[in-house]
Design an enzyme around this catalytic site. Structure first.
Site, PDB file in Angstrom:
ATOM      1  N   HIS A   1       6.841  45.122  -7.010  1.00 51.29           N
ATOM      2  CA  HIS A   1       6.402  46.684  -7.508  1.00 51.29           C
ATOM      3  C   HIS A   1       7.537  47.409  -6.835  1.00 51.29           C
ATOM      4  O   HIS A   1       7.108  48.009  -5.687  1.00 51.29           O
ATOM      5  CB  HIS A   1       4.988  46.973  -7.283  1.00 51.29           C
ATOM      6  CG  HIS A   1       4.626  48.484  -7.675  1.00 51.29           C
ATOM      7  ND1 HIS A   1       4.696  49.082  -8.806  1.00 51.29           N
ATOM      8  CD2 HIS A   1       4.468  49.431  -6.640  1.00 51.29           C
ATOM      9  CE1 HIS A   1       4.437  50.501  -8.615  1.00 51.29           C
ATOM     10  NE2 HIS A   1       4.487  50.346  -7.496  1.00 51.29           N
TER      11      HIS A   1
ATOM     12  N   ASP B   1       2.853  49.466 -13.925  1.00 55.07           N
ATOM     13  CA  ASP B   1       4.036  49.105 -14.586  1.00 55.07           C
ATOM     14  C   ASP B   1       3.689  48.537 -16.069  1.00 55.07           C
ATOM     15  O   ASP B   1       4.514  48.911 -16.900  1.00 55.07           O
ATOM     16  CB  ASP B   1       4.853  48.149 -13.503  1.00 55.07           C
ATOM     17  CG  ASP B   1       4.826  48.523 -12.186  1.00 55.07           C
ATOM     18  OD1 ASP B   1       5.376  49.591 -11.999  1.00 55.07           O
ATOM     19  OD2 ASP B   1       4.386  47.951 -11.255  1.00 55.07           O
TER      20      ASP B   1
HETATM   21  P1  NAD Z   1      -2.421  59.408   0.003  1.00 52.70           P
HETATM   22  O1  NAD Z   1      -1.165  59.599   1.238  1.00 52.70           O
HETATM   23  O2  NAD Z   1      -2.583  60.763  -0.738  1.00 52.70           O
HETATM   24  O3  NAD Z   1      -3.463  58.604   0.721  1.00 52.70           O
HETATM   25  C1  NAD Z   1      -3.361  57.611   1.527  1.00 52.70           C
HETATM   26  C2  NAD Z   1      -4.404  57.757   2.350  1.00 52.70           C
HETATM   27  O4  NAD Z   1      -4.793  56.353   3.227  1.00 52.70           O
HETATM   28  C3  NAD Z   1      -4.765  58.586   3.515  1.00 52.70           C
HETATM   29  O5  NAD Z   1      -5.669  59.445   3.178  1.00 52.70           O
HETATM   30  C4  NAD Z   1      -4.633  58.156   4.829  1.00 52.70           C
HETATM   31  O6  NAD Z   1      -5.435  58.492   5.639  1.00 52.70           O
HETATM   32  C5  NAD Z   1      -5.127  56.682   4.147  1.00 52.70           C
HETATM   33  N1  NAD Z   1      -4.798  55.579   5.220  1.00 52.70           N
HETATM   34  C6  NAD Z   1      -3.651  55.513   6.037  1.00 52.70           C
HETATM   35  N2  NAD Z   1      -3.807  54.475   6.878  1.00 52.70           N
HETATM   36  C7  NAD Z   1      -5.071  54.018   6.624  1.00 52.70           C
HETATM   37  C8  NAD Z   1      -5.865  52.851   7.225  1.00 52.70           C
HETATM   38  N3  NAD Z   1      -5.069  52.033   8.077  1.00 52.70           N
HETATM   39  N4  NAD Z   1      -7.068  52.696   6.731  1.00 52.70           N
HETATM   40  C9  NAD Z   1      -7.627  53.363   5.769  1.00 52.70           C
HETATM   41  N5  NAD Z   1      -6.944  54.529   5.167  1.00 52.70           N
HETATM   42  C10 NAD Z   1      -5.773  54.499   5.693  1.00 52.70           C
HETATM   43  O7  NAD Z   1      -1.177  58.302  -0.734  1.00 52.70           O
HETATM   44  P2  NAD Z   1      -1.854  58.211  -2.354  1.00 52.70           P
HETATM   45  O8  NAD Z   1      -1.047  58.708  -3.133  1.00 52.70           O
HETATM   46  O9  NAD Z   1      -3.163  58.024  -2.345  1.00 52.70           O
HETATM   47  O10 NAD Z   1      -1.107  56.794  -2.397  1.00 52.70           O
HETATM   48  C11 NAD Z   1      -1.706  55.456  -1.686  1.00 52.70           C
HETATM   49  C12 NAD Z   1      -0.724  54.394  -1.543  1.00 52.70           C
HETATM   50  O11 NAD Z   1      -0.513  53.827  -3.126  1.00 52.70           O
HETATM   51  C13 NAD Z   1       0.871  54.529  -1.294  1.00 52.70           C
HETATM   52  O12 NAD Z   1       1.319  53.568  -0.418  1.00 52.70           O
HETATM   53  C14 NAD Z   1       1.559  54.726  -2.602  1.00 52.70           C
HETATM   54  O13 NAD Z   1       2.913  54.554  -2.549  1.00 52.70           O
HETATM   55  C15 NAD Z   1       0.695  53.502  -3.314  1.00 52.70           C
HETATM   56  N6  NAD Z   1       0.952  53.623  -4.803  1.00 52.70           N
HETATM   57  C16 NAD Z   1       0.912  52.190  -5.489  1.00 52.70           C
HETATM   58  C17 NAD Z   1       1.219  52.095  -6.804  1.00 52.70           C
HETATM   59  C18 NAD Z   1       1.138  51.055  -7.494  1.00 52.70           C
HETATM   60  O14 NAD Z   1       1.500  50.821  -8.602  1.00 52.70           O
HETATM   61  N7  NAD Z   1       1.078  49.982  -6.635  1.00 52.70           N
HETATM   62  C19 NAD Z   1       1.131  53.408  -7.640  1.00 52.70           C
HETATM   63  C20 NAD Z   1       1.100  54.846  -6.876  1.00 52.70           C
HETATM   64  C21 NAD Z   1       1.028  54.768  -5.599  1.00 52.70           C
HETATM   65  C1  LMR Z   2       4.340  54.254  -8.455  1.00 56.23           C
HETATM   66  O1  LMR Z   2       4.907  53.318  -9.064  1.00 56.23           O
HETATM   67  O2  LMR Z   2       4.195  55.390  -9.193  1.00 56.23           O
HETATM   68  C2  LMR Z   2       4.605  54.304  -6.965  1.00 56.23           C
HETATM   69  O3  LMR Z   2       4.472  53.080  -6.487  1.00 56.23           O
HETATM   70  C3  LMR Z   2       5.563  55.141  -6.164  1.00 56.23           C
HETATM   71  C4  LMR Z   2       5.369  55.541  -4.844  1.00 56.23           C
HETATM   72  O4  LMR Z   2       6.506  55.368  -4.259  1.00 56.23           O
HETATM   73  O5  LMR Z   2       4.363  55.778  -4.510  1.00 56.23           O
END
Ligand code: NAD
Ligand code: LMR
Length: 329
Positions: A188, A160
């Site tokens: 977030h 962000d």
């Molecule tokens: P994704 O679905 O591609 O990958 C998530 C992975 O986590 C999968 O491979 C799944 O098998 C694994 N997983 C699920 N439960 C698990 C556990 N108990 N132990 C270990 N691994 C586990 O998702 P992504 O695109 O990589 O995003 C991951 C997370 O990050 C999501 O929650 C998304 O919303 C979040 N995200 C946060 C931000 C931020 O700014 N904070 C930004 C983007 C995404």
């Molecule tokens: C982002 O800020 O890009 C993510 O947290 C969005 C999401 O829901 O994974």
């Protein structure tokens, strides 16, 4: 080069962010060119094979700083000796899932992971939660790790922060490097408050830009706060490279320290700063001295900002109530 490698555990290693993150860690971008790294990848059993494939690719990069890669589906194995824990894997919101269901499902992940960190991670472990809802997942993990100082659990709002830097630079027509002292407050989520009243933008104070209230409230704030949803809409998938980049920025600054005269944003354990209730993981303007994050002190918060910080903090309080009711914190 230091001799003993730093152990970095990454959960959700076979996911999208994992794929954008792990190769940069292997290349030395997390802890710098003098620090060898041992990677531990945690996945759920169904995704272990895919994580092993990622480990094979990491091998094939022949990164000089990469001391080894282990894959596991057991948190106690994966967090064993971890100095850095990047908690990326989380349960996404499924069809028809209520917010409480989502929090409960994530409690089932971040509770046991917090306990494993408590029991087997290195004494100096530093934790960054990326998986959403990141602030409350970090709260659950921290609450499940009573022997680890709360200050070691952080939630990622650096994406962000970086989004806000770019928006402001574009608006002012200056390079991103000339935007300093922006702040992200709160959760977030779409309720977050990107604050440019204390920023310096080129040779102008951020308050100059903020004086255009139409742009501030109808463009800047919603563009930053809803950027995650806009990326999902455009790509059909959530931010991955920019999220991985922000995770690298967060950990790098935590270890290396933030630059003199600037600060960044991170979700950290509140001890009551700026009226944010104690025991929430909220985003603040922060500096790092290479060991600990500190909230930037002495900022004047005007009523416009106060209202928006309070609204986002109210959402964090609601999330904490929901996970309290589930016995997760
Ligand atoms: P994704 O679905 O591609 O990958 C998530 C992975 O986590 C999968 O491979 C799944 O098998 C694994 N997983 C699920 N439960 C698990 C556990 N108990 N132990 C270990 N691994 C586990 O998702 P992504 O695109 O990589 O995003 C991951 C997370 O990050 C999501 O929650 C998304 O919303 C979040 N995200 C946060 C931000 C931020 O700014 N904070 C930004 C983007 C995404
Ligand atoms: C982002 O800020 O890009 C993510 O947290 C969005 C999401 O829901 O994974």
């Amino acid at each position: 080069m230091t001799t003993s490698p730093v152990t970095v555990t990454v959960t959700g290693a076979a996911g999208q962010i994992g794929y954008a993150l792990l190769f940069r860690i292997g290349a030395g971008q997390l802890l710098g060119p003098d620090t060898p790294v041992r990677l531990r990848l945690l996945e759920i059993p169904q995704a272990v094979q895919a994580a092993e494939g990622v480990a094979m690719e990491l091998d094939d990069c022949a990164f000089p700083l990469l001391d080894g890669v282990d894959v596991s589906d057991d948190p106690r194995t994966a967090f064993d000796g971890a100095n850095v824990a990047l908690l990326v894997g989380a349960r996404p919101r499924g069809k028809g899932m209520e917010r409480a269901d989502l929090l409960e499902a994530n409690g089932g992940i971040f509770g046991p992971q917090g306990r494993a960190i408590n029991d087997v991670a290195a004494d100096d472990v530093r934790v960054l939660v990326v998986g959403n809802p990141a602030n409350t997942n970090a709260l659950i993990a921290a609450s499940s790790a009573p022997d680890v100082p709360r200050s070691r659990f952080t939630a990622m709002t650096r994406l962000d922060h970086n989004r806000a830097l770019s928006q402001v630079a574009r608006r002012a027509g200056v390079p991103v490097a000339q935007v300093r002292r922006l702040s992200i407050w709160g959760n977030h989520s779409a309720s977050q408050y990107p604050d440019l009243f204390h920023a310096q933008v080129g040779d102008r104070p951020g308050s100059d830009l903020a004086a255009d209230r139409g742009w501030l409230t109808d463009d800047f704030i919603p563009t930053v706060a809803k950027r995650g949803a806009a990326i999902i809409e455009a790509r059909g998938a959530s931010s991955q490279a920019s999220a991985a980049n922000a995770a690298i920025d967060h950990v790098r600054d935590w270890y290396a320290g933030t630059p003199e005269g600037d600060w960044t944003s991170a979700g950290i354990w509140s001890t009551g700063e700026y009226g944010v209730p104690e025991g929430l993981i909220s985003s603040f303007p922060v500096t790092s001295d290479g060991r600990d994050w500190s909230v930037v002190e002495g900022l004047e918060i005007d009523p416009f900002s106060r209202e928006r910080i309070d609204a986002s903090v109210a959402e964090l309080l609601e999330e904490r109530e929901a996970v309290r009711a589930l016995g997760l914190v």
